[in-house]
Write a protein that holds these residues in place. Sequence first.
Motif, PDB file in Angstrom:
ATOM      1  N   THR A  45      19.342  81.779  40.505  1.00 54.01           N
ATOM      2  CA  THR A  45      19.329  81.806  39.040  1.00 54.01           C
ATOM      3  C   THR A  45      18.433  82.927  38.525  1.00 54.01           C
ATOM      4  O   THR A  45      18.750  83.579  37.529  1.00 54.01           O
ATOM      5  N   THR A  46      17.291  83.162  39.218  1.00 55.86           N
ATOM      6  CA  THR A  46      16.418  84.267  38.818  1.00 55.86           C
ATOM      7  C   THR A  46      17.172  85.595  38.918  1.00 55.86           C
ATOM      8  O   THR A  46      17.123  86.421  37.991  1.00 55.86           O
ATOM      9  N   LEU A  47      17.884  85.796  40.015  1.00 54.43           N
ATOM     10  CA  LEU A  47      18.662  87.034  40.178  1.00 54.43           C
ATOM     11  C   LEU A  47      19.721  87.152  39.090  1.00 54.43           C
ATOM     12  O   LEU A  47      19.957  88.232  38.538  1.00 54.43           O
ATOM     13  N   ARG A  48      20.365  86.022  38.774  1.00 49.53           N
ATOM     14  CA  ARG A  48      21.410  86.060  37.753  1.00 49.53           C
ATOM     15  C   ARG A  48      20.830  86.356  36.375  1.00 49.53           C
ATOM     16  O   ARG A  48      21.477  86.998  35.543  1.00 49.53           O
ATOM     17  N   ALA A  49      19.598  85.891  36.147  1.00 48.54           N
ATOM     18  CA  ALA A  49      18.953  86.180  34.864  1.00 48.54           C
ATOM     19  C   ALA A  49      18.686  87.683  34.744  1.00 48.54           C
ATOM     20  O   ALA A  49      18.888  88.283  33.686  1.00 48.54           O
ATOM     21  N   ILE A  50      18.257  88.301  35.860  1.00 50.66           N
ATOM     22  CA  ILE A  50      17.978  89.739  35.836  1.00 50.66           C
ATOM     23  C   ILE A  50      19.233  90.513  35.434  1.00 50.66           C
ATOM     24  O   ILE A  50      19.178  91.468  34.675  1.00 50.66           O
ATOM     25  N   CYS A  51      20.391  90.072  35.949  1.00 58.14           N
ATOM     26  CA  CYS A  51      21.642  90.788  35.691  1.00 58.14           C
ATOM     27  C   CYS A  51      22.399  90.265  34.480  1.00 58.14           C
ATOM     28  O   CYS A  51      23.564  90.605  34.281  1.00 58.14           O
ATOM     29  N   GLY A  52      21.760  89.418  33.701  1.00 59.25           N
ATOM     30  CA  GLY A  52      22.398  88.974  32.467  1.00 59.25           C
ATOM     31  C   GLY A  52      23.577  88.044  32.683  1.00 59.25           C
ATOM     32  O   GLY A  52      24.458  87.940  31.836  1.00 59.25           O
ATOM     33  N   MET A  53      23.615  87.368  33.828  1.00 54.01           N
ATOM     34  CA  MET A  53      24.744  86.473  34.086  1.00 54.01           C
ATOM     35  C   MET A  53      24.458  85.050  33.616  1.00 54.01           C
ATOM     36  O   MET A  53      25.382  84.241  33.531  1.00 54.01           O
ATOM     37  N   VAL A  54      23.189  84.725  33.380  1.00 55.69           N
ATOM     38  CA  VAL A  54      22.850  83.423  32.785  1.00 55.69           C
ATOM     39  C   VAL A  54      21.885  83.675  31.635  1.00 55.69           C
ATOM     40  O   VAL A  54      21.286  84.753  31.517  1.00 55.69           O
ATOM     41  N   ARG A  55      21.724  82.681  30.765  1.00 55.26           N
ATOM     42  CA  ARG A  55      20.828  82.808  29.619  1.00 55.26           C
ATOM     43  C   ARG A  55      19.378  82.783  30.089  1.00 55.26           C
ATOM     44  O   ARG A  55      19.029  82.034  31.007  1.00 55.26           O
ATOM     45  N   SER A  56      18.551  83.647  29.512  1.00 55.19           N
ATOM     46  CA  SER A  56      17.143  83.661  29.921  1.00 55.19           C
ATOM     47  C   SER A  56      16.248  83.902  28.714  1.00 55.19           C
ATOM     48  O   SER A  56      16.695  84.378  27.673  1.00 55.19           O
ATOM     49  N   GLU A  57      14.969  83.558  28.887  1.00 57.81           N
ATOM     50  CA  GLU A  57      13.943  83.889  27.890  1.00 57.81           C
ATOM     51  C   GLU A  57      12.838  84.617  28.620  1.00 57.81           C
ATOM     52  O   GLU A  57      12.711  84.505  29.835  1.00 57.81           O
ATOM     53  N   GLY A  58      12.002  85.341  27.871  1.00 59.96           N
ATOM     54  CA  GLY A  58      10.922  86.096  28.503  1.00 59.96           C
ATOM     55  C   GLY A  58      11.317  87.550  28.667  1.00 59.96           C
ATOM     56  O   GLY A  58      12.414  87.955  28.310  1.00 59.96           O
ATOM     57  N   ASP A  59      10.384  88.364  29.217  1.00 62.38           N
ATOM     58  CA  ASP A  59      10.626  89.802  29.326  1.00 62.38           C
ATOM     59  C   ASP A  59      11.103  90.167  30.722  1.00 62.38           C
ATOM     60  O   ASP A  59      10.513  89.751  31.717  1.00 62.38           O
ATOM     61  N   ILE A  60      12.166  90.941  30.761  1.00 62.57           N
ATOM     62  CA  ILE A  60      12.621  91.519  32.024  1.00 62.57           C
ATOM     63  C   ILE A  60      12.617  93.027  31.825  1.00 62.57           C
ATOM     64  O   ILE A  60      13.375  93.558  31.014  1.00 62.57           O
ATOM     65  N   LEU A  61      11.713  93.708  32.545  1.00 63.23           N
ATOM     66  CA  LEU A  61      11.559  95.152  32.365  1.00 63.23           C
ATOM     67  C   LEU A  61      12.013  95.884  33.612  1.00 63.23           C
ATOM     68  O   LEU A  61      11.591  95.571  34.726  1.00 63.23           O
ATOM     69  N   PHE A  62      12.895  96.879  33.416  1.00 63.29           N
ATOM     70  CA  PHE A  62      13.383  97.681  34.530  1.00 63.29           C
ATOM     71  C   PHE A  62      13.075  99.135  34.211  1.00 63.29           C
ATOM     72  O   PHE A  62      13.571  99.662  33.212  1.00 63.29           O
ATOM     73  N   ALA A  63      12.200  99.751  35.033  1.00 61.95           N
ATOM     74  CA  ALA A  63      11.796 101.141  34.812  1.00 61.95           C
ATOM     75  C   ALA A  63      11.403 101.356  33.348  1.00 61.95           C
ATOM     76  O   ALA A  63      11.766 102.350  32.726  1.00 61.95           O
ATOM     77  N   GLY A  64      10.669 100.397  32.787  1.00 64.38           N
ATOM     78  CA  GLY A  64      10.158 100.535  31.433  1.00 64.38           C
ATOM     79  C   GLY A  64      11.109 100.085  30.325  1.00 64.38           C
ATOM     80  O   GLY A  64      10.692  99.937  29.191  1.00 64.38           O
ATOM     81  N   GLN A  65      12.409  99.865  30.638  1.00 62.11           N
ATOM     82  CA  GLN A  65      13.321  99.421  29.586  1.00 62.11           C
ATOM     83  C   GLN A  65      13.580  97.921  29.713  1.00 62.11           C
ATOM     84  O   GLN A  65      13.574  97.389  30.804  1.00 62.11           O
ATOM     85  N   ARG A  66      13.818  97.304  28.583  1.00 62.57           N
ATOM     86  CA  ARG A  66      14.091  95.868  28.618  1.00 62.57           C
ATOM     87  C   ARG A  66      15.537  95.598  29.013  1.00 62.57           C
ATOM     88  O   ARG A  66      16.455  96.220  28.506  1.00 62.57           O
ATOM     89  N   LEU A  67      15.715  94.666  29.935  1.00 64.37           N
ATOM     90  CA  LEU A  67      17.067  94.301  30.373  1.00 64.37           C
ATOM     91  C   LEU A  67      17.572  93.053  29.676  1.00 64.37           C
ATOM     92  O   LEU A  67      18.777  92.835  29.561  1.00 64.37           O
ATOM     93  N   ASP A  68      16.621  92.192  29.218  1.00 63.01           N
ATOM     94  CA  ASP A  68      17.070  90.945  28.596  1.00 63.01           C
ATOM     95  C   ASP A  68      17.889  91.273  27.350  1.00 63.01           C
ATOM     96  O   ASP A  68      17.631  92.256  26.668  1.00 63.01           O
ATOM     97  N   HIS A  69      18.887  90.463  27.077  1.00 59.46           N
ATOM     98  CA  HIS A  69      19.820  90.623  25.960  1.00 59.46           C
ATOM     99  C   HIS A  69      20.755  91.798  26.137  1.00 59.46           C
ATOM    100  O   HIS A  69      21.392  92.223  25.182  1.00 59.46           O
ATOM    101  N   ARG A  70      20.831  92.366  27.340  1.00 59.72           N
ATOM    102  CA  ARG A  70      21.896  93.338  27.574  1.00 59.72           C
ATOM    103  C   ARG A  70      23.019  92.661  28.347  1.00 59.72           C
ATOM    104  O   ARG A  70      22.794  91.679  29.043  1.00 59.72           O
ATOM    105  N   THR A  71      24.224  93.226  28.251  1.00 59.84           N
ATOM    106  CA  THR A  71      25.344  92.648  28.994  1.00 59.84           C
ATOM    107  C   THR A  71      25.250  93.066  30.460  1.00 59.84           C
ATOM    108  O   THR A  71      24.626  94.068  30.795  1.00 59.84           O
ATOM    109  N   THR A  72      25.894  92.262  31.305  1.00 59.94           N
ATOM    110  CA  THR A  72      25.867  92.519  32.748  1.00 59.94           C
ATOM    111  C   THR A  72      26.335  93.936  33.067  1.00 59.94           C
ATOM    112  O   THR A  72      25.724  94.630  33.885  1.00 59.94           O
ATOM    113  N   GLU A  73      27.418  94.387  32.402  1.00 63.23           N
ATOM    114  CA  GLU A  73      27.938  95.720  32.751  1.00 63.23           C
ATOM    115  C   GLU A  73      26.974  96.840  32.344  1.00 63.23           C
ATOM    116  O   GLU A  73      26.874  97.856  33.014  1.00 63.23           O
ATOM    117  N   LYS A  74      26.209  96.638  31.249  1.00 59.97           N
ATOM    118  CA  LYS A  74      25.234  97.657  30.837  1.00 59.97           C
ATOM    119  C   LYS A  74      24.064  97.691  31.815  1.00 59.97           C
ATOM    120  O   LYS A  74      23.520  98.748  32.123  1.00 59.97           O
TER     121      LYS A  74
END
Lengths: 235, 289
Positions: A45-74
Amino acid sequence: MPSILELRGVKAFYGPSEVVHGIDVAVEEGGMTVLLGANGAGKTTTLRAICGMVRSEGDILFAGQRLDHRTTEKIAAVGVAHVPEGRGTFIGLTVEENLRLGGYTRPRRIPANIERMYGYFPILAQRRRQQGGALSGGEQQMLAIARALMMEPRLLVLDEPSFGLAPRIVDDIFKIVGRIQKEEHVSVLLVEQNANLALELADHAYLLETGYVVASGRAKTLADDPQIRRSYLGY
Amino acid sequence: MHEFLQQVFSGLAAGSIYACVALALVMIYRSTDLVNFAQGEMAMFSTYIAWTLVNTGLPFWAAFFMTLVVSFIGGMLIERVLIRPVENAPVLAAVVVTIGLLLIFNSLAGWIYTYTVQDFPSPFPDRPILGALMTTRDLGVIAVTLLLLLLLFLFFRFTSTGLAMRAAAQNPASARLCGIPVGRLLAIGWGLAAAIGATAGIMVAPVLFLDPSMMAGVLLYAFAGALLGGISSPVGAVVGGLIVGVTENLVGTYLIASQLKLTVALALIILVLVFKPNGLFGTAVVRRV
């Protein structure tokens, strides 16, 4: 070492129920980090949250950009390649078509990248015209990893690559993953049931239990911890 | 023998129309897991658009291609606006949406264009050829539909968008992880299906004459063809459509009154579902429980 991926207080949901309860995880640039834990601990589920496949709260930062609230394909397009549980093979398409799909976001580099993947996984070159569904489990895992690398990702997310495979094949696959990691300068986040193997390969490890991080640190340190050895390594 | 061959050829002309509509049904079914009951009425409405354009004085083929573009955009809009909201709803909800669309297009056409039967021009002259075995009109219809099917085959087989559409239909979750915009491709699929349907409508209108329920029978034959081919197989849809066209014509000529031809489609649907539910080219769906 700076982190390529950082999770801060991340909660993740499976349908309406919260299964990951606010965890902090960091993946070092160029390193391999492993998430350990029993079934139902919240690793996948943690992995799926990183890739936007399940609903999540909190900050997910990838190379300085936020990943949360982006679609899986983006998220895939910015350089996170996820090899999902069950391998995600396009079973009705050929091996080569599977690889071309992996390169969807890097269309110009598809021919060169396919040749590079055939270098890592010669068996895929032999099977290039066969349908994905005709491959053995180990071959499908190799295909899934190669398909993910076609994206030229900065972070490779692997969900239990050893699942259902014979030990010898698991060794082969992890050897190649180690080699790819060095040669392609890609960071790896791994979920693995096989704790012995994972702690041997990884630099850092997090231990999850029912949605919480209960231990974390250098893989070597964790592997030497007597309590963790008893509970997870079986000796 | 001569009459028999004549009937086979005119059956192939009708069958190529059914093949197009069947292919549109299968495309939607594969990507959205849904039988689009409005496919026929969408095609009928497209045909009225072509009819309007021809009546403004446009040359036939200009009107034809403009209609295809309009239908493509319309199909995409229908997916975005009406189908997307019920994407994750129970399948019955989506089925009801397509049945609603069927009624809306039927009534809309009746309201705008009235229920009067209209003449529709054919781009092909109606002359017997090959020793009166077939007409140039039949030949033209077969040529246009085969060309369309060939273009679609090339698109799905050799372009990266076509490959991505096949992947998105097969395993949407995995396709998203590859960075493939599944939602956009679904909309393109609906657009393509609408354009294929429009071609079928325009090709069949000179024969059936244009009125708001023109496509009702065609949809039924197409559905029989799609089922016969195995509802998930594009090749099966084309072969199934052609077989239904020929069968319907032969049975109508030799066995039963031609007014009863439509029962052939219904009988075929039942026979396929009872004896060969996976059709000629379909694969069995295995679900783990």
